[in-house]
Enzyme design. Structure first.
Site, PDB file in Angstrom:
ATOM      1  N   ASP A  15       0.837  -1.204   0.000  1.00  0.00           N
ATOM      2  CA  ASP A  15       0.000   0.000   0.000  1.00  0.00           C
ATOM      3  C   ASP A  15       0.874   1.256   0.000  1.00  0.00           C
ATOM      4  O   ASP A  15       2.085   1.192   0.265  1.00  0.00           O
ATOM      5  CB  ASP A  15      -0.874  -0.042   1.268  1.00  0.00           C
ATOM      6  CG  ASP A  15      -2.154   0.775   1.148  1.00  0.00           C
ATOM      7  OD1 ASP A  15      -2.275   1.557   0.188  1.00  0.00           O
ATOM      8  OD2 ASP A  15      -3.016   0.639   2.034  1.00  0.00           O
ATOM      9  N   ASP A  31     -10.902   1.993  -2.948  1.00  0.00           N
ATOM     10  CA  ASP A  31     -11.410   1.784  -1.590  1.00  0.00           C
ATOM     11  C   ASP A  31     -12.924   1.820  -1.556  1.00  0.00           C
ATOM     12  O   ASP A  31     -13.525   1.510  -0.535  1.00  0.00           O
ATOM     13  CB  ASP A  31     -10.868   2.872  -0.649  1.00  0.00           C
ATOM     14  CG  ASP A  31      -9.495   2.511  -0.121  1.00  0.00           C
ATOM     15  OD1 ASP A  31      -9.089   1.342  -0.269  1.00  0.00           O
ATOM     16  OD2 ASP A  31      -8.819   3.400   0.426  1.00  0.00           O
TER      17      ASP A  31
HETATM   18  C1  DGJ Z   1      -5.758   1.937   2.145  1.00  0.00           C
HETATM   19  C2  DGJ Z   1      -6.168   0.748   1.322  1.00  0.00           C
HETATM   20  O1  DGJ Z   1      -6.666   1.144   0.092  1.00  0.00           O
HETATM   21  C3  DGJ Z   1      -7.191  -0.063   2.111  1.00  0.00           C
HETATM   22  O2  DGJ Z   1      -7.648  -1.135   1.329  1.00  0.00           O
HETATM   23  C4  DGJ Z   1      -6.541  -0.539   3.378  1.00  0.00           C
HETATM   24  O3  DGJ Z   1      -5.484  -1.410   3.055  1.00  0.00           O
HETATM   25  C5  DGJ Z   1      -6.034   0.634   4.185  1.00  0.00           C
HETATM   26  N1  DGJ Z   1      -5.197   1.483   3.393  1.00  0.00           N
HETATM   27  C6  DGJ Z   1      -5.284   0.168   5.407  1.00  0.00           C
HETATM   28  O4  DGJ Z   1      -4.719   1.200   6.104  1.00  0.00           O
END
Ligand code: DGJ
Length: 693
Positions: free
Chosen positions: A451, A514
């Site tokens: 990430d 997300d």
């Molecule tokens: C952002 C990501 O897009 C989410 O899916 C998740 O992994 C969060 N970060 C976790 O902090």
């Protein structure tokens, strides 16, 4: 596929793919111009596209040739968008290149140009592959002098899209939770720039453009895509006189890249594709290119994964995760990913990043028992990491405050309470590789979700880090994969902020957004599908009402939307009812029957505006045809009763349930959708699987 000299013309070449021809050559003053890009021409006709000048009338104000150049420089009689801007010693800005030589390789060509007075060598590179119409172009610049040179712009190349009545552009733009929304329109006369200044590909725009007067299954489409995961720019330049030029490259305006004597800077590839088969054919060609030349594991079928983020957030415990894992395994999930919240002090987003060892309070004996438990349940183990980030409240930052992007005596602004580690630094990369390697080895991890949750700010020292950080991330991923050949990586940047052909060379899938609301997801997935195949498009089924949008959508619709890509689950399975779990189990089983086709087949976007009106997508692989149809509204907006399929063999017979129908009928009269699809409530969806007999 060959790159051949054009007979009867000096210093002129044609790059020929199965469907297209790209003809270019050298003019006086070292100008390398594009003469033609479009449908393939017979060999004997190639010289006919070469004329005295590729442009319009020269005046005292305009030399129209510059729009046709493969790399227009800032220098001489040029006032368009420069693809190369250099400042030499003494502040000299006017670059003057002479053509030196053409160096041919197998399916490749480098045109070498030199600015003799200042010792700058410029290589224009072109490479073809045997099995695609995609042209790969990049530029290398070497300082052969003894004085430093400063580069203010260095694009991978400029492409000319020939004048076409009715041509519009199509691109993908958006933001967090609404990535890859299609935008289209007429390009204005003037300069239009798409891009990112965030240090990543960004949610704001995705680095590709399609231009043409086309539909899904007809018309000419020219596409340019950039294989790069840092800041980038793509500038279109439309002159009132005619053609459109597209110049694409890394970095953004204002950056200055020093090129020390003896150093070379090489750009990422810009990719060009022409097709006469509409947007559908363009997407199919990009997907095939991704499989053949980009993705590290293109032949694999991606497992159904479970991700804990929406269920547990930072509240991660061994028992909590194992509880979810048991439910997930029972549904048929194959890969269990613990997302965030597992490492030292990480009970919220203010702490922990940088201290990559299991939280001693919640995991006093490490993560071994958790992941052994996951494997005993028959699933592979995966873990979330965010290697490029650090919380100021971490042991790592207290020990190495200089490791972050920063300038002396400037603020260090945090976002999501974190700072960016400078992956251009050798010590930072060595540190990251060391703990990632240990983690993967110690816990036998099959999967990392990598990430990246903030944009660059106060990004010093030196502007080269805008390139070297991205290349540093690539290098760590590449080395990690070479040490762990069975490791698979998901690219994530707060959802789909890092999806491009650069990162996809070393990652197997992308967290698309997300936003897991099925209805919002549909346009996001649609935009994503223009360049990237369904195998890399991670889609989870989460809870209803949705955590991001609060919208309630039936489980079946949520599944059918997620089944259009690589299916995963991300809801709190502990709160799902027995009926929901039963339905989920059977939909996962159904997905496994079709996923080879969805992930690796030919995509057809059949009709509709996904998420807004009724719509359908279709995938074909060998003898299997999978149709996913959606209708988000009730009776107020009637969907069609039939959906016309595409890409079938007209004379073959296809069967589904007990019905047998000819391909010609399915493509021309259509496949009848069940009655309830037109007459029921909101959110109706159906998957129809046909087999050619
Ligand atoms: C952002 C990501 O897009 C989410 O899916 C998740 O992994 C969060 N970060 C976790 O902090």
């Amino acid at each position: 596929m060959p790159i051949i000299p054009v007979s009867g013309r000096d210093q002129t070449w044609a790059a020929l793919t199965e469907e297209s021809a790209y003809v270019f050559g050298v003019l006086e003053e070292g100008r390398v111009v594009q003469w033609y890009w479009g449908p393939r021409l017979p060999a004997e006709a190639l010289s006919e596209v070469v004329s005295e000048t590729p442009g319009w009338i020269k005046t005292g104000f305009l030399d129209p040739d510059d729009i046709a150049e493969l790399l227009p420089v800032d220098g001489g009689r040029r006032w368009g968008v420069p693809a190369l801007q250099a400042v030499y010693e003494g502040g000299v800005r006017s670059v003057e290149l002479d053509f030196d030589e053409a160096v041919s390789g197998e399916n490749s060509l480098e045109l070498v140009l030199r600015d003799r007075a200042h010792g700058l060598r410029v290589g224009l590179h072109l490479r073809l592959r045997d099995d695609t119409d995609v042209l790969e172009r990049w530029v290398s610049v070497t300082n052969e002098s003894t004085a430093p040179v400063r580069l203010q712009r260095l694009d991978s190349g400029s492409w000319v899209i020939p004048e076409q009545a009715g041509a519009v552009f199509l691109g993908a733009a958006g933001g967090w939770a609404h990535e890859t929304q299609l935008q289209r329109g007429e390009l204005p006369v003037g300069e239009t720039t798409f891009g990112s200044r965030t240090g990543t590909t960004s949610h704001k725009a995705n680095p590709w453009i399609m231009i043409g007067d086309a539909g899904e299954d007809r018309g000419r489409v020219w596409t340019v895509a950039l294989a790069w995961s840092g800041s980038w720019r793509m500038t279109t330049q439309r002159r009132p006189e005619g053609d459109i030029a597209v110049s694409a490259g890394f970095g953004h305006e204002g950056l200055i890249w020093p090129l020390a004597p003896g150093r070379t800077l090489r750009t990422p590839p810009a990719l060009g594709l022409f097709t006469d088969g509409g947007y559908g054919e363009a997407s199919a060609a990009w997907h095939a290119y991704a499989r053949a030349h980009v993705l590290p594991t293109p032949g694999e079928v991606r497992p159904v994964l479970y991700n804990s983020w929406e269920a547990t957030g930072f509240d991660v415990t061994e028992e909590g995760q194992l509880g979810l894992a048991r439910r997930a395994a029972d549904l048929g999930v194959e890969l269990f990913v613990v997302d965030d919240g597992w490492f030292a002090g990480r009970t919220d987003d203010t702490r922990g990043l940088g201290d990559w060892h299991p939280d001693p309070d919640r995991f006093p004996d490490g993560l071994g028992r958790l992941f052994d438990g996951v494997r005993e349940l028959g699933m592979q183990a995966g873990l979330w990491v965010e290697p490029e980030m650090v919380n100021p409240d971490s042991d790592l930052y207290r020990k190495n405050p200089d490791w972050v992007l920063h300038y002396p005596a400037r603020r260090r602004d945090t976002m999501r309470n974190q700072l960016v580690l400078n992956f251009a630094r050798d010590d930072v990369r060595a540190w990251a590789l060391d703990w990632l390697d240990r983690l993967v080895r110690e816990y036998g991890l099959a999967y990392l979700k990598w990430d990246m949750n903030r944009s660059f700010t106060q990004a010093g020292p030196g502007d080269l880090l805008w390139i070297d950080h991205t290349r540093g991330v690539y290098a760590v991923m590449d080395e990690l994969r070479s040490r762990h050949p069975r490791l698979r990586i998901e690219s994530c940047s707060g959802g789909g902020g890092r999806a491009d052909f650069g990162i996809l060379r070393r990652t197997d899938q992308v967290w698309t957004s997300d936003n897991t609301d099925a209805r919002d997801r549909q346009p996001i997935q649609q935009g994503f599908s223009y360049l990237y195949p369904a195998s890399v498009m991670s889609c989870w089924v989460t809870d209803s009402p949705n955590a991001v949008t609060q919208r309630s959508v039936p489980l079946r619709y949520r599944f059918h939307v997620a089944m259009a890509g690589t299916l995963g689950l991300g809801g709190d399975l502990r709160s799902w009812s027995t009926e929901e779990l039963t339905e989920a189990r059977s939909l996962i089983a159904a997905y496994k029957e079709v996923r080879q086709t969805v992930q690796h087949g030919r995509l057809h976007r059949l009709f509709g505006q996904p998420g807004v009106t009724a719509s359908a997508v279709q995938y074909v692989l060998d003898s299997q045809v999978v149709v996913l149809a959606y209708h988000p509204y009730g009776l107020t907006k009637q969907p069609p009763r039939r959906v016309r399929l595409a890409g079938l063999d007209p004379s073959a017979v296809y069967c589904f349930d007990d019905t047998r129908v000819h391909g010609a009928t399915l493509m021309n009269h259509g496949l009848a959708l069940p009655t309830w699809f037109h007459t029921g409530e909101d959110y109706r969806s159906e998957m129809v699987v046909l087999r050619r007999v």
